[in-house]
Design an enzyme around this catalytic site. Structure first.
Site, short mmCIF file in Angstrom:
data_model
loop_
_atom_site.label_atom_id
_atom_site.label_comp_id
_atom_site.label_asym_id
_atom_site.label_seq_id
_atom_site.Cartn_x
_atom_site.Cartn_y
_atom_site.Cartn_z
N ASN A 1 4.33 -7.18 8.35
CA ASN A 1 3.99 -8.15 7.05
C ASN A 1 3.90 -7.06 5.99
O ASN A 1 3.96 -5.93 6.23
CB ASN A 1 2.80 -8.90 7.42
CG ASN A 1 2.85 -10.11 6.40
OD1 ASN A 1 3.47 -10.08 5.49
ND2 ASN A 1 2.04 -11.09 6.75
N GLN B 1 1.92 -6.21 -0.71
CA GLN B 1 2.33 -6.56 -2.12
C GLN B 1 1.28 -6.97 -3.12
O GLN B 1 1.62 -7.54 -4.21
CB GLN B 1 3.19 -7.78 -1.59
CG GLN B 1 2.59 -8.89 -1.16
CD GLN B 1 3.31 -9.97 -0.61
OE1 GLN B 1 3.94 -9.86 0.42
NE2 GLN B 1 3.33 -11.45 -1.32
N CYS C 1 7.36 -10.33 -1.31
CA CYS C 1 7.59 -10.09 0.11
C CYS C 1 9.25 -9.96 0.19
O CYS C 1 9.53 -9.14 1.14
CB CYS C 1 7.07 -11.23 0.98
SG CYS C 1 7.82 -12.67 0.39
N HIS D 1 8.19 -17.10 3.64
CA HIS D 1 7.83 -15.49 3.52
C HIS D 1 8.61 -14.60 4.08
O HIS D 1 9.06 -14.89 5.27
CB HIS D 1 6.19 -15.54 4.04
CG HIS D 1 5.74 -14.20 4.02
ND1 HIS D 1 5.51 -13.53 2.84
CD2 HIS D 1 5.01 -13.40 4.98
CE1 HIS D 1 4.75 -12.40 3.00
NE2 HIS D 1 4.66 -12.47 4.22
#
Lengths: 84, 214
Positions: free
Chosen positions: B182, B19, B25, B162
């Protein structure tokens, strides 16, 4: 919330980066000092974010908002899935 | 349920993305589960446009942050078709929404579910096994320093900040863990992934869980 106070003010000085890096090293020592014998437990250390203070890291990368989600109920789901 | 299951093994999870300094996110996680949902249905696995969600999901704040629930609700209500990343590439900053004609090929969703699975992580594993990778929202403050291993301490629930994608779980060892994708690039963590202990709602991983239907 420290993230709310931090506003990116453009390029950061080398002193700031060095201070953030030192703080990261101290934090790694602290985080790794617990449960050292616990195998497979997480390890913390230097990575691409080590030059950021936690407030800077949070202000940039942790921007997901939440609202309350309904508690999952297996019973309800089962009754729904039994419907033809 | 198998002791170990990872949708990556079925080749239905795209590569880890980055990102960069965009607080998107929430968009990366939603687009990632839509990519997998279509691949599970037999469509080709391909990167879809995160920038389209960042720019067009009017009930969010682009690179300044957003909510996975708002993004899913926007996708479901508007029936917007997500285009391929190559047609609307990521540029790490918010921009004006690009609109496409109805003839443009794309990928919409039929629905989504959103639940709190805290204290029911076995049910969450069943949902993952049944529906595909799940969107989760965690407290990732301590992930700033994460290098690898199973996160089981220093990561409380209660302040989720997140969005991530849960692609699997592994209960074969002494500490069962979730496999979590992630969006900080593949050099972070374990090839871009983190392992979070199953049980105990570590990092709040079970509090805000969503699945998409296509």
């Amino acid at each position: 919330d420290p993230a709310d106070t931090f506003t990116p003010t453009g390029p950061r000085s080398r002193e700031q980066q060095a201070a953030a890096f030192r703080e990261s090293l101290n934090r790694h020592r602290y985080l790794n000092s617990f449960f050292p014998s616990e195998n497979s437990t997480a390890i913390y250390g230097i990575n691409q974010f080590s030059y950021l203070f936690p407030a800077e890291f949070k202000a940039t990368y942790l921007r997901s908002k939440t609202s309350r989600f309904p508690k999952y109920s297996a019973a309800v789901q089962m009754s729904i899935s039994n419907v033809s | 349920l198998p002791l170990r299951f990872d949708w990556r093994d079925k080749q239905v999870v795209t590569q880890v993305r980055n990102q960069q300094t965009c607080g998107g996110c929430w968009a990366f996680s939603v687009v990632g589960v839509v990519e997998s949902a279509y691949a599970i249905k037999g469509k080709p696995l391909e990167d879809l446009s995160v920038q389209q969600v960042i720019d067009c999901s009017y009930n969010n704040y682009g690179c300044n942050g957003g909510s996975t629930l708002n993004a899913l609700n926007w996708l479901n209500k508007t029936q917007v078709k997500l285009v391929r990343d190559s047609e609307y590439p990521f540029k790490a900053q918010s921009g004006l929404c690009h609109y496409f004609s109805d003839t443009q090929s794309g990928f919409s969703i039929k629905g989504y579910s959103a639940h709190d699975f805290s204290d029911q992580e076995d049910e969450m594993a069943k949902a993952l096994f049944t529906f595909g990778p799940l969107v989760g929202i965690v407290d990732a403050v301590s992930w700033q320093d994460y290098l690898g291993g199973i996160i089981q301490h220093h990561c409380s629930s209660g302040e989720a900040n997140h969005a991530v994608i849960i692609t699997g779980f592994d209960k074969t060892g002494s500490t069962p863990y979730w496999i979590v994708r992630n969006s900080w690039g593949s050099s972070w963590g374990v090839d871009g992934y983190a392992y979070v202990k199953m049980g105990g709602n570590i990092c709040g991983i079970a509090d805000f869980v969503s699945a998409v239907f296509v």
